[in-house]
Design a protein around this motif. Structure first.
Motif, mmCIF file in Angstrom:
data_model
loop_
_atom_site.group_PDB
_atom_site.id
_atom_site.type_symbol
_atom_site.label_atom_id
_atom_site.label_comp_id
_atom_site.label_asym_id
_atom_site.label_seq_id
_atom_site.Cartn_x
_atom_site.Cartn_y
_atom_site.Cartn_z
ATOM 1 N N TYR A 209 0.811 -1.043 -0.059
ATOM 2 C CA TYR A 209 0.210 -0.059 0.158
ATOM 3 C C TYR A 209 1.010 1.177 0.041
ATOM 4 N N LEU A 210 0.806 2.043 -0.995
ATOM 5 C CA LEU A 210 1.665 3.052 -1.002
ATOM 6 C C LEU A 210 0.897 4.571 -0.928
ATOM 7 N N TYR A 211 1.453 5.163 0.210
ATOM 8 C CA TYR A 211 0.779 6.356 0.654
ATOM 9 C C TYR A 211 1.697 7.488 0.490
ATOM 10 N N TRP A 212 0.973 8.607 0.459
ATOM 11 C CA TRP A 212 1.631 9.747 0.333
ATOM 12 C C TRP A 212 1.785 10.467 1.758
ATOM 13 N N LYS A 213 2.650 10.749 2.465
ATOM 14 C CA LYS A 213 2.949 11.403 3.545
ATOM 15 C C LYS A 213 2.169 10.746 4.652
ATOM 16 N N LEU A 214 2.434 9.456 4.795
ATOM 17 C CA LEU A 214 1.912 8.578 5.859
ATOM 18 C C LEU A 214 1.924 9.319 7.096
ATOM 19 N N ARG A 215 1.021 8.919 7.893
ATOM 20 C CA ARG A 215 1.104 9.527 9.358
ATOM 21 C C ARG A 215 1.214 10.916 9.481
ATOM 22 N N THR A 216 0.385 11.686 8.528
ATOM 23 C CA THR A 216 0.209 12.958 8.595
ATOM 24 C C THR A 216 -1.076 13.511 8.207
ATOM 25 N N LYS A 217 -1.532 14.666 8.435
ATOM 26 C CA LYS A 217 -2.955 15.006 8.012
ATOM 27 C C LYS A 217 -3.285 14.884 6.551
ATOM 28 N N GLU A 218 -2.141 14.937 5.642
ATOM 29 C CA GLU A 218 -2.093 14.805 4.433
ATOM 30 C C GLU A 218 -1.913 13.490 3.770
ATOM 31 N N CYS A 219 -2.136 12.482 4.522
ATOM 32 C CA CYS A 219 -2.005 11.079 4.345
ATOM 33 C C CYS A 219 -2.884 10.718 3.159
ATOM 34 N N MET A 220 -2.482 9.957 2.072
ATOM 35 C CA MET A 220 -3.338 9.735 0.775
ATOM 36 C C MET A 220 -2.795 8.493 0.444
ATOM 37 N N LEU A 221 -3.961 7.293 0.228
ATOM 38 C CA LEU A 221 -3.498 6.115 -0.660
ATOM 39 C C LEU A 221 -3.242 6.441 -2.094
ATOM 40 N N LEU A 222 -1.977 6.328 -2.773
ATOM 41 C CA LEU A 222 -1.635 6.586 -3.876
ATOM 42 C C LEU A 222 -1.804 5.280 -4.744
ATOM 43 N N LYS A 223 -1.479 4.166 -4.390
ATOM 44 C CA LYS A 223 -1.583 2.998 -5.154
ATOM 45 C C LYS A 223 -1.591 1.850 -4.082
ATOM 46 N N LYS A 224 -2.391 0.577 -4.549
ATOM 47 C CA LYS A 224 -2.188 -0.837 -3.977
ATOM 48 C C LYS A 224 -1.710 -1.507 -5.182
ATOM 49 N N VAL A 225 -0.570 -2.092 -4.695
ATOM 50 C CA VAL A 225 0.211 -2.689 -5.858
ATOM 51 C C VAL A 225 0.734 -4.134 -5.168
ATOM 52 N N VAL A 226 1.282 -5.020 -6.026
ATOM 53 C CA VAL A 226 1.837 -6.322 -5.567
ATOM 54 C C VAL A 226 3.484 -6.299 -5.604
ATOM 55 N N CYS A 227 4.121 -6.839 -4.531
ATOM 56 C CA CYS A 227 5.587 -6.776 -4.408
ATOM 57 C C CYS A 227 5.840 -7.988 -5.560
ATOM 58 N N LYS A 228 6.920 -7.437 -6.596
ATOM 59 C CA LYS A 228 7.239 -8.244 -7.705
ATOM 60 C C LYS A 228 8.824 -8.872 -7.389
ATOM 61 N N GLU A 229 9.475 -8.033 -6.513
ATOM 62 C CA GLU A 229 10.863 -8.331 -6.459
ATOM 63 C C GLU A 229 11.455 -7.822 -5.223
#
Length: 103
Positions: free
Chosen positions: A36-56
């Motif tokens: 789960y790729l987040y922008w500014k995690l643990r801040t008021k500006e936190c926003m989920l950017l993308k959900k992806v799958v780990c490939k490597e």
């Protein structure tokens, strides 16, 4: 696994950036695991950017990555100088361990 970003938002959203380099920790993501790729995690500006799958997941030392322009560009940097400046905050030694996480 949650991964936070404070730079490269546009490159992540566009799909241009498909990896991140992090200090090696006790727990690293496994191939096939959701990221789960987040922008500014643990801040008021936190926003989920993308959900992806780990490939490597690739272990790498500072000595092996500090002069690798291709790796720097894949990680979103334009120059090695920019790349080295960003990672200098960790005060890396040649044997400092990182992991490249690709999605």
């Amino acid at each position: 696994m949650l991964i936070g970003f404070t730079v490269f938002r546009g490159k992540i959203l566009s799909g241009e950036k498909r990896q991140t380099i992090r200090l090696k920790r006790k727990r690293v993501p496994r191939v096939g695991e959701p990221l789960y790729l987040y922008w500014k995690l643990r801040t008021k500006e936190c926003m989920l950017l993308k959900k992806v799958v780990c490939k490597e997941v690739i272990p790498i030392t500072w000595a092996a990555m500090r002069d690798n322009l291709q790796l720097a560009k894949e990680d979103g940097f334009e120059t090695l100088e920019e790349f080295r400046k960003w990672f200098s905050r960790y005060n890396p030694k040649d044997d400092t361990e990182f992991v490249v996480i690709r999605w």
